[in-house]
Design an enzyme around this catalytic site. Sequence first.
Site, short mmCIF file in Angstrom:
data_model
loop_
_atom_site.label_atom_id
_atom_site.label_comp_id
_atom_site.label_asym_id
_atom_site.label_seq_id
_atom_site.Cartn_x
_atom_site.Cartn_y
_atom_site.Cartn_z
N LYS A 12 24.79 -27.98 -4.71
CA LYS A 12 25.12 -29.67 -5.98
C LYS A 12 24.35 -30.07 -4.97
CE LYS A 12 28.50 -31.94 -2.84
NZ LYS A 12 29.76 -32.59 -2.60
N LYS B 238 31.79 -26.82 6.64
CA LYS B 238 31.77 -27.91 8.01
C LYS B 238 31.15 -26.56 8.99
CE LYS B 238 30.78 -32.08 5.20
NZ LYS B 238 29.16 -31.71 5.68
N LYS C 106 22.98 -35.19 0.98
CA LYS C 106 22.28 -35.79 2.23
C LYS C 106 21.97 -34.41 3.21
CE LYS C 106 23.93 -39.32 1.95
NZ LYS C 106 25.05 -39.44 0.05
#
Length: 332
Positions: A194, A111, A197
């Site tokens: 993977k 992140k 969104k």
Amino acid sequence: METVVSGIRSTGKLHLGNYYGALSNFVKMQNEYNCFFFIADLHSLTTHPTPHGLQGTVRQVIVEYLAAGIDPEKSTIYVQSDVPEVAELYLYMNMNAYLGELERATAFKDKVRSNPDNVNAGLLTYPVLMACDILIHHGTKVPVGKDQEQHLEMTRTFGNRFNRLYDVDYFKEAFAFSYSDKLVKVPGLAGQGKMGKSNGEADCIYLSDSETVIRKKVMRAVSDSGPTEMNQPKPEAIQNLFDLMKVVSTADTLQHFDELYNKCEIRYGDFKKQLAEDMVLATNDVRSRIEDISNDDAYIAKVAKMGAEKASESAHKTLKEVREIIGIKRFY
């Protein structure tokens, strides 16, 4: 009966990765376990959604939980923020989580790299909140994707540390759980990683996508010019498409196209058309139920209220006992 706990962040519509990685397991588990399935709206606050957007996505996840086959009479479906005891336990457990171990979490480092302008405390302590989601109901089985396995290990760490600190045998250890032999990791259409969104609309096949949209997305999926040598290894983007076919298609279909690839005879247009049709077929029933449930506001509200009451009863008992163990007691 053992307790299963798992949740999905309310950051948008659910996709095939959510369905095969989580929801399909949820439906099977509810007949054999005491199941708590929640919508993780507190977790989603790390990306600062708008108030309208947050409410809308929470509603959408409830609808899609129900459409996927989760029965609110068998399972507890609830919104994370409807159970404030989770946030209180999060406060207590943060006192026993250390900066070094939180900074080493793979998901946190990912992140930071992808969103360097939004490195907030919620992202850093995400594993603590996830641990509390599980510990609040004394969950022992957690159906998670491969990317969450480290967080689950940290859940065991936090629970065991609490037990040692207060010299109790209170929190049980939770482990990853799936009805399949391996945890399912559904790849996206963008060529790497993977399905998610955060990679954009084109990377995901949403459960609510129309047949036309599914076909368009699959036909535009990242591929290459084709193999040039017999039995050559597949590049990541191509392997991802084959992995998707493994999820939604028959074994014979997968074998057919795998043989064509190995013989350098594959035509990606035909391959993608077959993949798209199998995806349409795999999502038909869920898509139809999503449309029906979305139009029933009263039923959605009833499910959310019933779930909040059931989850709160479990959470209140845990918080009462945790306060006593810690030594937080009123003088009146």
